[in-house]
Motif scaffolding. Structure first.
Motif, PDB file in Angstrom:
ATOM      1  N   PRO A  58      85.788  71.919  63.975  1.00 33.78           N
ATOM      2  CA  PRO A  58      84.670  71.773  63.044  1.00 33.78           C
ATOM      3  C   PRO A  58      84.904  70.695  61.990  1.00 33.78           C
ATOM      4  O   PRO A  58      83.959  70.164  61.415  1.00 33.78           O
ATOM      5  N   ALA A 100      87.711  65.849  63.855  1.00 33.44           N
ATOM      6  CA  ALA A 100      86.441  66.595  63.885  1.00 33.44           C
ATOM      7  C   ALA A 100      85.677  66.273  65.159  1.00 33.44           C
ATOM      8  O   ALA A 100      85.540  65.101  65.530  1.00 33.44           O
ATOM      9  N   GLY A 101      85.225  67.303  65.848  1.00 31.95           N
ATOM     10  CA  GLY A 101      84.442  67.127  67.066  1.00 31.95           C
ATOM     11  C   GLY A 101      85.263  67.070  68.338  1.00 31.95           C
ATOM     12  O   GLY A 101      84.721  67.205  69.431  1.00 31.95           O
ATOM     13  N   ARG A 131      77.628  77.884  59.740  1.00 31.65           N
ATOM     14  CA  ARG A 131      77.714  76.424  59.865  1.00 31.65           C
ATOM     15  C   ARG A 131      79.032  75.987  60.495  1.00 31.65           C
ATOM     16  O   ARG A 131      79.062  75.059  61.295  1.00 31.65           O
ATOM     17  N   GLU A 134      78.723  76.836  64.139  1.00 31.23           N
ATOM     18  CA  GLU A 134      77.825  75.882  64.793  1.00 31.23           C
ATOM     19  C   GLU A 134      78.541  74.554  65.047  1.00 31.23           C
ATOM     20  O   GLU A 134      78.411  73.965  66.115  1.00 31.23           O
ATOM     21  N   ARG A 135      79.322  74.087  64.077  1.00 32.29           N
ATOM     22  CA  ARG A 135      80.079  72.842  64.245  1.00 32.29           C
ATOM     23  C   ARG A 135      81.132  72.985  65.339  1.00 32.29           C
ATOM     24  O   ARG A 135      81.532  72.013  65.966  1.00 32.29           O
ATOM     25  N   SER A 136      81.607  74.209  65.577  1.00 32.36           N
ATOM     26  CA  SER A 136      82.611  74.447  66.614  1.00 32.36           C
ATOM     27  C   SER A 136      81.992  74.460  68.010  1.00 32.36           C
ATOM     28  O   SER A 136      82.700  74.304  69.003  1.00 32.36           O
ATOM     29  N   ASN A 138      78.881  72.716  68.824  1.00 34.14           N
ATOM     30  CA  ASN A 138      78.053  71.542  69.132  1.00 34.14           C
ATOM     31  C   ASN A 138      78.864  70.260  69.156  1.00 34.14           C
ATOM     32  O   ASN A 138      79.840  70.119  68.420  1.00 34.14           O
ATOM     33  N   PRO A 140      79.490  66.646  67.972  1.00 35.00           N
ATOM     34  CA  PRO A 140      79.096  65.988  66.720  1.00 35.00           C
ATOM     35  C   PRO A 140      78.167  64.810  66.992  1.00 35.00           C
ATOM     36  O   PRO A 140      78.216  64.199  68.063  1.00 35.00           O
TER      37      PRO A 140
END
Length: 146
Positions: A58, A100-101, A131, A134-136, A138, A140
């Motif tokens: 994330p 990240a991502g 949140r 969700e970042r984990s 989707n 980026p």
């Protein structure tokens, strides 16, 4: 100490599994066995059906094996220093520093928990952030070229 990743990770990583002290203690936790059956989630976890999809970092941070639990990893980041995110049910984890991502691993079902550092140095389960979850899950958005 040399440890191999979970589920046949293709990368050897020289790191000891992270052990934490939780404020709360439950009689049954992830990684325990009841009537011979493996417990894969526990109180404080949100369970997500991934069906083998990728689990992403994330934030930029660090992925470590958890000393306890069913295929569990901890993710930490200087962007959220008082928090630790636990993901259980992770196969082929990417251990160590991560952007990240980037992909942290995969799983059929992932159990997600958020822990907050307490003033005495222990950790407490807290309400998970939708949140962060969700970042984990989707990919980026692409970076804009400058």
């Amino acid at each position: 100490m040399l440890l191999l990743g979970l589920g046949g990770c293709g990368r050897l990583t020289p790191m000891a599994p992270r052990q934490i002290v939780l404020k709360q203690a439950w009689e049954i936790e992830s990684g325990d066995r009841v009537a011979g059956q493996l417990v894969t989630g526990s109180l404080g976890d949100i369970s997500i059906r991934l069906q083998g999809a990728r689990l992403r970092a994330p934030f930029t941070g660090q992925v470590e094996l958890a000393a306890k639990g069913f295929n569990c990893i901890y993710f930490s980041s200087p962007e959220v220093p008082a928090y630790l995110f636990r993901y259980c049910g992770v196969s082929r984890p990417h251990l160590g520093p991560i952007e990240a991502g980037d992909v942290m691993g995969r799983g059929r079902y992932i159990h997600f928990a958020t822990l907050r550092r307490q003033p005495d140095g222990s950790w407490a389960m807290v309400e998970p952030s939708d949140r962060v979850l969700e970042r984990s899950l989707n990919r980026p958005p692409p970076r804009l070229p400058f």
